[in-house]
Design a protein around this motif. Structure first.
Motif, PDB file in Angstrom:
ATOM      1  N   ILE A 105      21.159  60.051  45.859  1.00 16.52           N
ATOM      2  CA  ILE A 105      22.545  60.295  45.456  1.00 16.52           C
ATOM      3  C   ILE A 105      23.066  61.620  46.001  1.00 16.52           C
ATOM      4  O   ILE A 105      24.255  61.757  46.308  1.00 16.52           O
ATOM      5  CB  ILE A 105      22.680  60.236  43.924  1.00 16.52           C
ATOM      6  N   GLY A 106      22.189  62.607  46.158  1.00 16.90           N
ATOM      7  CA  GLY A 106      22.620  63.859  46.769  1.00 16.90           C
ATOM      8  C   GLY A 106      23.100  63.645  48.190  1.00 16.90           C
ATOM      9  O   GLY A 106      24.129  64.205  48.607  1.00 16.90           O
ATOM     10  N   ILE A 109      26.492  61.900  47.993  1.00 16.90           N
ATOM     11  CA  ILE A 109      27.596  62.790  47.618  1.00 16.90           C
ATOM     12  C   ILE A 109      28.128  63.522  48.845  1.00 16.90           C
ATOM     13  O   ILE A 109      29.348  63.619  49.058  1.00 16.90           O
ATOM     14  CB  ILE A 109      27.142  63.780  46.529  1.00 16.90           C
ATOM     15  N   LYS A 110      27.224  64.030  49.668  1.00 15.94           N
ATOM     16  CA  LYS A 110      27.654  64.748  50.869  1.00 15.94           C
ATOM     17  C   LYS A 110      28.340  63.811  51.863  1.00 15.94           C
ATOM     18  O   LYS A 110      29.266  64.207  52.573  1.00 15.94           O
ATOM     19  CB  LYS A 110      26.463  65.465  51.505  1.00 15.94           C
ATOM     20  N   ALA A 111      27.900  62.542  51.895  1.00 14.92           N
ATOM     21  CA  ALA A 111      28.538  61.556  52.771  1.00 14.92           C
ATOM     22  C   ALA A 111      29.947  61.229  52.283  1.00 14.92           C
ATOM     23  O   ALA A 111      30.884  61.113  53.079  1.00 14.92           O
ATOM     24  CB  ALA A 111      27.692  60.286  52.838  1.00 14.92           C
ATOM     25  N   LEU A 229      18.125  67.424  39.113  1.00 11.55           N
ATOM     26  CA  LEU A 229      18.927  66.839  40.182  1.00 11.55           C
ATOM     27  C   LEU A 229      18.685  65.340  40.218  1.00 11.55           C
ATOM     28  O   LEU A 229      17.533  64.892  40.176  1.00 11.55           O
ATOM     29  CB  LEU A 229      18.528  67.467  41.520  1.00 11.55           C
ATOM     30  N   VAL A 230      19.756  64.562  40.282  1.00 11.80           N
ATOM     31  CA  VAL A 230      19.595  63.107  40.354  1.00 11.80           C
ATOM     32  C   VAL A 230      18.998  62.730  41.705  1.00 11.80           C
ATOM     33  O   VAL A 230      19.113  63.464  42.683  1.00 11.80           O
ATOM     34  CB  VAL A 230      20.940  62.377  40.143  1.00 11.80           C
ATOM     35  N   SER A 231      18.384  61.559  41.754  1.00 15.42           N
ATOM     36  CA  SER A 231      17.744  61.127  42.997  1.00 15.42           C
ATOM     37  C   SER A 231      18.230  59.728  43.374  1.00 15.42           C
ATOM     38  O   SER A 231      19.419  59.533  43.569  1.00 15.42           O
ATOM     39  CB  SER A 231      16.224  61.167  42.837  1.00 15.42           C
ATOM     40  N   LEU A 232      17.341  58.749  43.433  1.00 13.37           N
ATOM     41  CA  LEU A 232      17.711  57.430  43.946  1.00 13.37           C
ATOM     42  C   LEU A 232      18.648  56.659  43.024  1.00 13.37           C
ATOM     43  O   LEU A 232      18.491  56.669  41.806  1.00 13.37           O
ATOM     44  CB  LEU A 232      16.458  56.589  44.188  1.00 13.37           C
ATOM     45  N   GLY A 327      24.395  72.474  50.585  1.00 14.39           N
ATOM     46  CA  GLY A 327      25.351  72.410  51.683  1.00 14.39           C
ATOM     47  C   GLY A 327      26.617  71.647  51.378  1.00 14.39           C
ATOM     48  O   GLY A 327      27.389  71.328  52.296  1.00 14.39           O
ATOM     49  N   LEU A 328      26.875  71.342  50.115  1.00 11.52           N
ATOM     50  CA  LEU A 328      28.102  70.635  49.744  1.00 11.52           C
ATOM     51  C   LEU A 328      29.260  71.623  49.727  1.00 11.52           C
ATOM     52  O   LEU A 328      29.187  72.676  49.077  1.00 11.52           O
ATOM     53  CB  LEU A 328      27.956  69.979  48.369  1.00 11.52           C
TER      54      LEU A 328
END
Length: 346
Positions: A105-106, A109-111, A229-232, A327-328
């Protein structure tokens, strides 16, 4: 008089025969289900689920759901495809070549911040599997990290959070020697005793290394240091959410059912996985992978919450971490609801 009666009878007989013949002709053109008084079966909805990586233990619930017919029962003809990293999976979902994706998900989010038309419809791993993985005896705890050589893969989902992990531990970044390599070279360096450990996933390297090296490993989990931090999660195109909402709901109903079934009996889920993908080998490692993954399904130890349901506050915290360390762009910080929805969950 007699001839008139015969004529009337002949006309009636011919009329009934014609009607019967017409009935047969009409019936022969109807589907079998309609002739039997049944509703014709609806053609299943085709859908593609692209995984985040090559198939391994963590993916067992999806294979279980497919093999046990959970998706078919929901009227979905599902094709499960292996992935080549979360970024590639998200790109495929954004382009419409995959209906759903299992992705970090991180990374998503950047995408989205760069314009990708995707959103998560359920977060499976609500705590990060990120960790330092090392052969037993090399690194016994966080205090041993200074002076050690650690392998990492640039651009993966967990390396950007490394500075936050060190900050939580009170260790200066320069105190640890960091060496960049791709995923396989990173693993090889540890196996061949060229590095003390690697930054990776408990669910992947942490699960496989014990069998590869034939010795236990130590895992320094990010979560143990308070990195939340959330993941998959499951990712879908926003256009799909609008135009195929009913199918999305049915997909998440089948997927939730599969995840819950695998939670009840992880070993049975891995047996199904190994039967479908025998070449992946290392059945004990695949079982560890699934069990390590299941330990991250919920942000707390409360098992009463069904899979994929996430407190929006967790997404807010993840956005803050990604802004500071991932890097967001701060201008894309926005609201949690811009990146996920719970409306398609059962």
């Amino acid at each position: 008089m007699i001839s008139r009666n015969i004529s009337r009878r002949t006309f009636a007989t011919n009329l009934l025969s014609g009607a019967f013949a017409l009935g047969l002709a009409t019936a022969s053109t109807l589907p079998a289900a309609a002739q039997a008084g049944k509703t014709p079966e609806k053609t299943p909805d085709k859908a593609v689920l692209m995984l985040n990586w090559y198939v391994y233990g963590e993916h067992a619930p999806f294979i279980l759901g497919l093999k046990k017919g959970y998706y078919a029962e929901e009227g979905i003809d599902l094709d499960i495809q292996e992935g080549r990293g979360s970024a590639v999976t998200i790109q495929a979902v954004g382009a419409g070549t995959a209906t759903f994706g299992l992705a970090d998900i991180g990374v998503m989010i950047k995408a989205v911040a760069k314009g990708a038309p995707v959103k998560t419809i359920g977060v499976l791993l609500q705590r990060t599997p990120g960790a330092v993985v090392a052969p037993e005896g090399k690194i016994n705890g966080p205090k041993d990290l200074p002076g050690k050589t650690i392998m990492f893969t640039p651009g993966d989902a967990v390396t950007p959070i490394w500075p936050l992990y060190l900050k939580k531990l009170g260790i200066p970044e320069g105190a640890v020697k960091m060496v960049a390599a791709d995923a396989q070279a990173k693993l090889n360096a540890v196996v061949n005793n060229q590095a003390d450990g690697l930054i990776g996933f408990t669910t992947e390297q942490g699960a496989r290394l014990p069998d590869i090296m034939n010795k236990p490993v130590t895992m320094l989990r990010y979560t143990d240091a308070g990195v939340n931090l959330v993941s998959l999660g499951i990712v879908a195109n926003t256009d799909t959410l609008t135009k195929r909402a009913d199918m999305v709901k049915r997909f998440m109903r089948a997927t939730t059912r599969a995840v819950e079934e695998a939670e009840k009996n992880p070993k049975a889920a891995i047996d199904i996985l190994m039967e479908a993908y025998p070449k992946i080998g290392l059945p004990d490692a695949q079982l560890r992978s699934l069990q390590y993954s299941q330990a991250l399904y919920r942000a707390s130890d409360d098992k009463s919450t069904r899979p994929f349901r996430m407190n929006p506050a967790l997404m807010d915290e993840s956005l803050e971490i990604l802004t500071q360390y991932g890097g967001l762009d701060p201008s894309a910080r926005s609201k949690a609801q811009d990146y996920f929805t719970l409306e398609f969950l059962p």
